[in-house]
Design an enzyme around this catalytic site. Structure first.
Site, PDB file in Angstrom:
ATOM      1  N   ASP A   1       0.829  -1.211   0.000  1.00 27.23           N
ATOM      2  CA  ASP A   1       0.000   0.000   0.000  1.00 27.23           C
ATOM      3  C   ASP A   1       0.860   1.256   0.000  1.00 27.23           C
ATOM      4  OD1 ASP A   1      -2.793  -0.629  -0.088  1.00 27.23           O
ATOM      5  OD2 ASP A   1      -2.611  -1.524   1.887  1.00 27.23           O
ATOM      6  N   SER A   2       1.864   1.282   0.850  1.00 31.26           N
ATOM      7  CA  SER A   2       2.719   2.465   0.931  1.00 31.26           C
ATOM      8  C   SER A   2       3.516   2.668  -0.352  1.00 31.26           C
ATOM      9  CB  SER A   2       3.673   2.339   2.123  1.00 31.26           C
ATOM     10  OG  SER A   2       2.958   2.346   3.332  1.00 31.26           O
TER      11      SER A   2
END
Length: 412
Positions: free
Chosen positions: A182-183
């Site tokens: 996600d990051s």
């Protein structure tokens, strides 16, 4: 573009920074899409976060919470304004269409085809606003046999090959305890937006672009050596625990007070420094360890030597010696220790933010730091629907009765 259309006179902290007056409509959920929009907001973009009425973004249900308030949302949605719209209603879709008229960017992360079914596909949105840049975040991309498969960060971590590298050699793959994909995807998403906006500016305000970024592809991209290693050498890299597969010595070593310290000697210079630091200068001329290739062949013997040295010292004693010899090493720090770290303090890596729900809170500062037009954290993520009145009445011009009817139907 001029003016600040998402802002009102009541806004205490006007937009500033290199992305000032770039308007972003963030209709994405959970982490990757909202993070991409957050990174834009950190540098002055006007970001309007759209969430479902009542329950909000699903991120609000994920730990951690304080007094029922989502702490994660406070960070990933910082510097944004917030409204509620249920896009599944035709009336909700119409509100989004009105909002994109004055936007530069729209961020979404619905499964491919979902927005098209709601009448909000890229062709519709860019017909309304030809200059609109659309970031489409998904698990596996907009095309291909996996396009319609559901997926979160942990799935992408596994499918990309990343997890095949994580864990002990004879043990199972190990997730990082944090949604890495996600990051990483949020970073690629922000890069894609800024790149597309720069191209639009350089070409005299040409039409906007549609950006396809996926968790799967983002994680695969950061594994630089994995594809070329297999392509050229036919090797399938395996898990190696805390050992560094391309340099030695490199491991996590435990001091006699139970604390762990990581040390890595990636180059010859740092290997020689490490040998001098532990009082074993003769290892530099040892045929087993002369070059990095030699050291990797004999990593078990080398690792045992360094492990024994750490085991005879406290973590403070070991770190003091390593620092004296300029060895690349660090104790394993926990978040409470980082709050007291002088480097963190000097570089404003943690900043104080006033929040209307929780009072004063602390979170990460701005990265990267720009010398002339730095970013700024001026508020935490908003309460659910915090700016409904300002946006629907003051910006879209809806009347009180219209707003009341939309609330009754649970559109907003």
């Amino acid at each position: 573009m001029t003016g600040s259309k998402f802002k009102t006179n009541s806004e205490e902290n006007p937009s500033q920074g290199p992305l000032a007056n770039i308007r972003v409509l963030d209709i994405s959920t959970i982490i990757a899409g909202p993070l991409a929009a957050c990174l834009m907001a950190d540098f002055g973009a006007e970001v309007l976060k759209v969430e479902m009425p009542i329950e909000g973004d699903a991120l609000r249900a994920l730990r951690p919470h304080k007094d029922g308030v989502s702490l994660w949302s406070k960070v990933v949605n910082r510097n944004k304004r917030g409204i509620t719209i249920d896009l599944r209603f035709p009336e909700g879709a119409e509100l989004v269409k009105k909002l994109v008229v004055d936007c530069d960017v729209l961020v979404e992360n619905f499964r491919p085809g979902t927005l098209v079914n709601w009448g909000l596909g890229p062709d519709v949105l860019q017909e309304i606003n030809p200059k609109l840049t659309i970031l489409r975040v998904s698990a596996f991309g907009q095309t291909g046999p996996y396009a319609n498969k559901p997926g979160f960060a942990r799935v992408a971590d596994a499918m990309s090959g990343f997890l095949s590298l994580c864990g002990e050699f004879n043990g199972p793959p190990m997730h990082a305890g944090y949604p890495v994909a996600d990051s990483i995807t949020g970073l690629f998403g922000a890069l894609g937006i800024v790149t597309a906006l720069l191209e639009r500016e350089r070409n005299n305000g040409s039409s906007g672009q549609v950006i396809d970024v996926s968790l799967f592809e983002s994680m695969f991209r950061i594994l630089d050596f994995l594809p070329i290693e297999y392509d050229q050498l036919g090797e399938v890299r395996q898990r190696s625990g805390n050992l560094n597969p391309y340099a030695a010595p490199s491991n996590c070593y435990q001091a006699n007070d139970g604390q762990w310290i990581t040390l890595t000697a990636t180059t010859q210079v740092f290997f020689e420094r490490a040998c001098k630091a532990i009082g074993r200068k003769e290892l530099i001329e040892d045929a087993r360890f002369t070059t990095n290739i030699d050291r990797l062949r004999n990593v078990a013997q080398l690792d045992a030597i360094f492990g024994a040295w750490f085991a005879d010292r406290t973590s403070n004693e070991a770190c003091a010696v390593l620092e004296k010899y300029q060895v690349t090493a660090s104790p394993m720090k926990t978040i409470n220790e980082l709050f007291e770290d002088p480097q963190v303090e000097e570089n404003n890596m943690i900043v104080k933010v006033e929040d209307q729900e929780l009072g004063q809170i602390r979170m990460q500062g701005i990265t990267p730091k720009l010398s002339r037009t730095p970013g700024w954290v001026h508020k935490a993520g908003p309460k659910l629907g915090a700016n409904n009145h300002e946006i629907f009445m003051n910006f879209l011009g809806l009347g009180a009765q219209e707003i009341s009817n939309l609330k009754k139907k649970k559109v907003i």
